[in-house]
Design a protein around this motif. Structure first.
Motif, PDB file in Angstrom:
ATOM      1  N   ASN A   1      17.565  42.282   7.496  1.00 15.46           N
ATOM      2  CA  ASN A   1      17.201  41.215   8.432  1.00 15.46           C
ATOM      3  C   ASN A   1      17.936  41.380   9.757  1.00 15.46           C
ATOM      4  O   ASN A   1      17.338  41.259  10.837  1.00 15.46           O
TER       5      ASN A   1
ATOM      6  N   LEU B   1      15.693  42.647  13.086  1.00 17.39           N
ATOM      7  CA  LEU B   1      15.490  41.672  14.146  1.00 17.39           C
ATOM      8  C   LEU B   1      16.051  42.158  15.477  1.00 17.39           C
ATOM      9  O   LEU B   1      15.532  41.815  16.542  1.00 17.39           O
TER      10      LEU B   1
ATOM     11  N   SER C   1      23.126  27.852  16.886  1.00 16.50           N
ATOM     12  CA  SER C   1      21.868  27.951  17.623  1.00 16.50           C
ATOM     13  C   SER C   1      22.094  27.429  19.035  1.00 16.50           C
ATOM     14  O   SER C   1      22.160  26.215  19.249  1.00 16.50           O
TER      15      SER C   1
ATOM     16  N   ALA D   1      11.313  28.404  11.771  1.00 17.17           N
ATOM     17  CA  ALA D   1      11.293  29.863  11.898  1.00 17.17           C
ATOM     18  C   ALA D   1      10.280  30.309  12.948  1.00 17.17           C
ATOM     19  O   ALA D   1      10.536  31.244  13.726  1.00 17.17           O
TER      20      ALA D   1
ATOM     21  N   ALA E   1      11.774  29.730  16.278  1.00 18.78           N
ATOM     22  CA  ALA E   1      12.882  30.654  16.529  1.00 18.78           C
ATOM     23  C   ALA E   1      12.381  32.021  16.959  1.00 18.78           C
ATOM     24  O   ALA E   1      13.010  32.694  17.782  1.00 18.78           O
ATOM     25  N   VAL E   2      11.229  32.451  16.434  1.00 17.09           N
ATOM     26  CA  VAL E   2      10.667  33.754  16.819  1.00 17.09           C
ATOM     27  C   VAL E   2      10.292  33.752  18.292  1.00 17.09           C
ATOM     28  O   VAL E   2      10.628  34.680  19.043  1.00 17.09           O
TER      29      VAL E   2
ATOM     30  N   ARG F   1      13.313  33.595  20.594  1.00  7.98           N
ATOM     31  CA  ARG F   1      14.258  34.686  20.391  1.00  7.98           C
ATOM     32  C   ARG F   1      15.635  34.156  19.962  1.00  7.98           C
ATOM     33  O   ARG F   1      16.658  34.697  20.335  1.00  7.98           O
ATOM     34  N   ASP F   2      15.615  33.088  19.174  1.00  2.00           N
ATOM     35  CA  ASP F   2      16.865  32.519  18.659  1.00  2.00           C
ATOM     36  C   ASP F   2      17.224  33.296  17.387  1.00  2.00           C
ATOM     37  O   ASP F   2      16.912  32.878  16.270  1.00  2.00           O
TER      38      ASP F   2
ATOM     39  N   LEU G   1      16.944  32.360  13.346  1.00  2.00           N
ATOM     40  CA  LEU G   1      15.992  33.087  12.507  1.00  2.00           C
ATOM     41  C   LEU G   1      16.693  33.791  11.354  1.00  2.00           C
ATOM     42  O   LEU G   1      16.196  33.793  10.216  1.00  2.00           O
TER      43      LEU G   1
ATOM     44  N   LEU H   1      15.949  33.014   7.385  1.00  2.78           N
ATOM     45  CA  LEU H   1      15.593  34.092   6.466  1.00  2.78           C
ATOM     46  C   LEU H   1      16.590  34.201   5.317  1.00  2.78           C
ATOM     47  O   LEU H   1      16.203  34.398   4.158  1.00  2.78           O
TER      48      LEU H   1
END
Length: 333
Positions: free
Chosen positions: A34, A38, A93, A289, A292-293, A296-297, A301, A305
């Motif tokens: 992960n 990412l 975050s 999620a 977040a994608v 770009r956090d 993310l 996951l």
């Protein structure tokens, strides 16, 4: 069955300990994959925030990357991330200005409510439809339910959700189109429970539609297989009525693969909840999620996951234990 439910406590603990040791490498592999996968994605949080601020100068970008720790070598970022995980810290975050774990814990109950409701509905209706299909094999109920199962397999979840919104929210105006609560009124007590239940109807039906088809086919095939076994023939020879045979003998023994499938389906339910929560604006982990994608956090993310993977692994462990308790043929070491 009685012998299976009376496993010595020491053997059960050894079995759980062995399984926990086996899943540790899996968790580590998930964390590593992960993190590095990412990081391969183009863009980062600094670029998104600088673009929104309209000041994407090199100096401002450098300041943001230093603030978010993105200017350090990737290896150092990874070891810092692993150190945080060992302290049960999923990071911070910056987009939402709060710790990732706190943010996940505020959304996890909403996703759990949606997933468990969908799973219970899917299992109940799937077993019922599958039992009816098996008992009426080759007749019109079997044909209708088989056609329903085929449609359920082939229909995308987001399309089901959109069609339900068009029918029940736009045309009939019976149910709310999205959200979890009515934002125009503040409800308390039973009124609040009813409000949440009303908002759950469409997303639960949408998420359960595909899995009802799975459990229908699984129950049908399992019951047809059990019907050919010797103890069922013996029960028929004794003159036992068809309904008690179907319920007490056939269905009861056909439930074992359903138990296994239920535990395994939690992972796919999580992936399906991303789509459904996005369509219905449901404030859960799937929607978290998804956001977040696009933002770009990465910290958020990664946290979602990891948390989701951990839940799937725990559910698989619980499924293995329940299966060992239900099936006397499985020997717990």
């Amino acid at each position: 069955m009685a012998r299976a439910l009376q496993l010595p406590e020491g053997r059960v603990l050894r079995y759980l300990g062995l399984r926990v040791v086996q899943v540790v490498p899996t968790i580590l592999a998930i964390v590593v994959l992960n993190f590095f996968f990412l990081r391969l994605a183009p863009g980062d949080l600094a670029e998104v925030m600088a673009g929104e601020a309209g000041s994407a100068t090199p100096e401002y970008m450098a300041m943001l990357r230093q603030q978010f720790g993105l200017d350090e070598p990737l290896a150092i970022q990874f070891f810092k991330y692993m150190g945080q995980l060992f302290q049960l810290n999923l990071g911070y975050s910056f987009r939402n200005s709060m710790p990732v774990l706190d943010l996940i814990l505020t959304r996890a109950p909403n996703t759990a409510l949606l997933m468990l409701s969908s799973l219970v509905l899917a299992v109940a209706l799937g077993i019922l439809f599958g039992a009816i299909s098996a008992q009426w094999r080759g007749r019109w109920p079997d044909g209708v339910l088989s056609a329903f199962s085929t449609i359920g397999f082939a229909t995308p979840l987001f399309w089901v959700g959109l069609m339900l919104i068009v029918l029940f929210s736009v045309e009939l105006r019976w149910l709310p189109a999205g959200g979890m609560r009515d934002l125009q009124q503040v409800h308390t007590g039973l009124a609040a429970v009813g409000d949440v239940a009303l908002h759950m109807v469409l997303p639960v039906l949408s998420l359960a539609f595909f899995y009802i088809a799975i459990y229908t086919r699984l129950t049908r095939s399992a019951m047809l297989e059990v019907q050919e076994l010797d103890f069922v023939r013996t029960a028929r020879a004794k003159g036992i009525a068809p309904l008690p045979i179907a319920v007490r003998h056939v269905l009861r023994n056909a439930l074992l693969p359903i138990v296994t499938m239920t535990g395994l389906q939690l992972g796919t339910l999580l992936s399906g909840s991303v789509v459904i929560e996005t369509v219905f604006a449901w404030p859960g982990m799937g929607r978290l999620a998804f956001d977040a994608v696009f933002q770009r956090d990465i910290n958020l993310l990664l946290g979602v996951l990891f948390f989701s993977s951990f839940l799937v692994i725990v559910s698989n462990l619980a499924t293995d234990l329940v299966y060992a308790l239900l099936d006397p043929r499985i020997d717990v070491p």
